[in-house]
Motif scaffolding. Sequence first.
Motif, short mmCIF file in Angstrom:
data_model
loop_
_atom_site.label_atom_id
_atom_site.label_comp_id
_atom_site.label_asym_id
_atom_site.label_seq_id
_atom_site.Cartn_x
_atom_site.Cartn_y
_atom_site.Cartn_z
N THR A 40 -7.80 13.55 16.34
CA THR A 40 -6.34 13.50 16.45
C THR A 40 -5.89 12.70 17.67
O THR A 40 -4.73 12.36 17.78
N CYS A 64 -4.99 3.87 14.35
CA CYS A 64 -3.54 3.79 14.18
C CYS A 64 -2.87 4.64 15.25
O CYS A 64 -3.17 5.83 15.38
N VAL A 65 -1.99 4.04 16.00
CA VAL A 65 -1.23 4.77 17.01
C VAL A 65 0.26 4.53 16.77
O VAL A 65 0.63 3.58 16.08
N SER A 66 1.08 5.39 17.34
CA SER A 66 2.52 5.22 17.13
C SER A 66 3.04 4.06 17.99
O SER A 66 3.91 3.32 17.57
N PRO A 96 -2.41 10.14 21.18
CA PRO A 96 -2.51 10.61 19.79
C PRO A 96 -2.72 9.44 18.83
O PRO A 96 -2.03 8.42 18.94
N CYS A 97 -3.67 9.59 17.95
CA CYS A 97 -3.97 8.49 17.04
C CYS A 97 -4.72 9.03 15.83
O CYS A 97 -5.06 10.20 15.80
N PHE A 98 -4.97 8.20 14.84
CA PHE A 98 -5.92 8.59 13.79
C PHE A 98 -6.71 7.39 13.33
O PHE A 98 -6.32 6.25 13.54
#
Lengths: 266, 163
Positions: B85, B14-16, B95-97
């Motif tokens: 992270t 999942c990324v923004s 940045p992701c998770f």
Amino acid sequence: MAVFMDLNISYTTNKKRLQSVIETAAQLGYSTVAINYVVDLQQKKQEIVKPKSVSELFKTFPIVQGKSRPIKVLNRLTVVASEPSHFRPTVDYKAYDLVAVFPQTEKLFHAACMTFDVDIICVAVTERLPFFFKRSPVNGAIERSVFFEISYTHAIRDHTMRRYTIANAINLMEICKGKNVIVSSGAEHPLEMRGPYDISNLGLLFGLSEEDGKAAVSTNCRAVCLHGETRKTALGIIHTIKKDPALTDRVEEDAPASKRAKIEMA
Amino acid sequence: MVRLKSRYLLCEVCVSDRSHLLLLDDGTVQNAAKHALIQAHGDYGFAHSIFGFSVKYLNAHTGIVLLRCRKSHYRLIWSALPFITGLKKRGQKVPCFFNCLHVGGTIRTCQKFLVRYNTQQLHRMLPLCHSEEERSAIRKSVLSCTVQKDADADSEEDIGEED
């Protein structure tokens, strides 16, 4: 399928960020989230503010992943207590769905477990434990069905915090044996959230068994919500709501009808 | 002979910003996972679980990753995944998770789950379309893929692109 809940999402004045955090939570499969308002009475000029109404936040709430229902949003108050005078159940507390306390000293921890009218007791995750957990208050809390909370965001952000989080969590688990524990996020950014299955597995690091880990994000959280409801109502049996003046006539007509039906059945 | 059993972790990155997903590749994901594993479990845990750990499948359009590990220690790897992270690629950090969707015993079950999951996603997203044309365009593109046999993988990609 269990219903997952995350009872700690930090409140920010940035409405857009709060919305995106809640949207992410719905995307990950959380059915209920609680927005956390923290009050530290140690600092001056801190007051308990009225929570914002959740309906202001969204026009239509995002749909939960894998369900067809929209996400439910609660308000939660966390009181950081370092003196006994800090926790005073006033009218202000009634505006919140859940009340949590973060005790800083051993005496207050004892009081929080045994007497305070709260739903959640927070466990320190950013520092070494200022005191040891004792068996008697923890057992008392379990008996009163008050839950202990561990938040995992600090563990993700920084690796010294991670050590403290895991150490404190294991310390607690030794005493309470995995009962009455909830794991919540405390997220401020959408990228700090994690999926419910990941979190229940993360319980492995905190010393929870597989079962307890899953309960920590689902059934235990549900118990907390119900406990919060019982505080608002008279022991969860009688619920008082303000009567809408437009509806009065209809309600009064309905009441005798339902009574009659009961008599006939008997 | 008893075969060596493994577990497959089907994860979603999942990324923004979804355009960052195209930067993904096997190496970066594997490095990030190994790094998180060392941080969470130290050298001992790393040594235990590193045998048989690999990235089996990666879809840069939808951000789906399939990780393979030994059955005996899959929980070690799984519990390290939340500590990722961000992914580092050529100096820039995305940045992701990781969100674990499914844990399977074979790639086949994971694939079956993924097809079902993506259908669900499609149903979730269809009401969000702005116009009827958009909706019919998506339907058409999905149908055109599933006409061929063995087209599961293709249809999954399409869903991601239309998003």
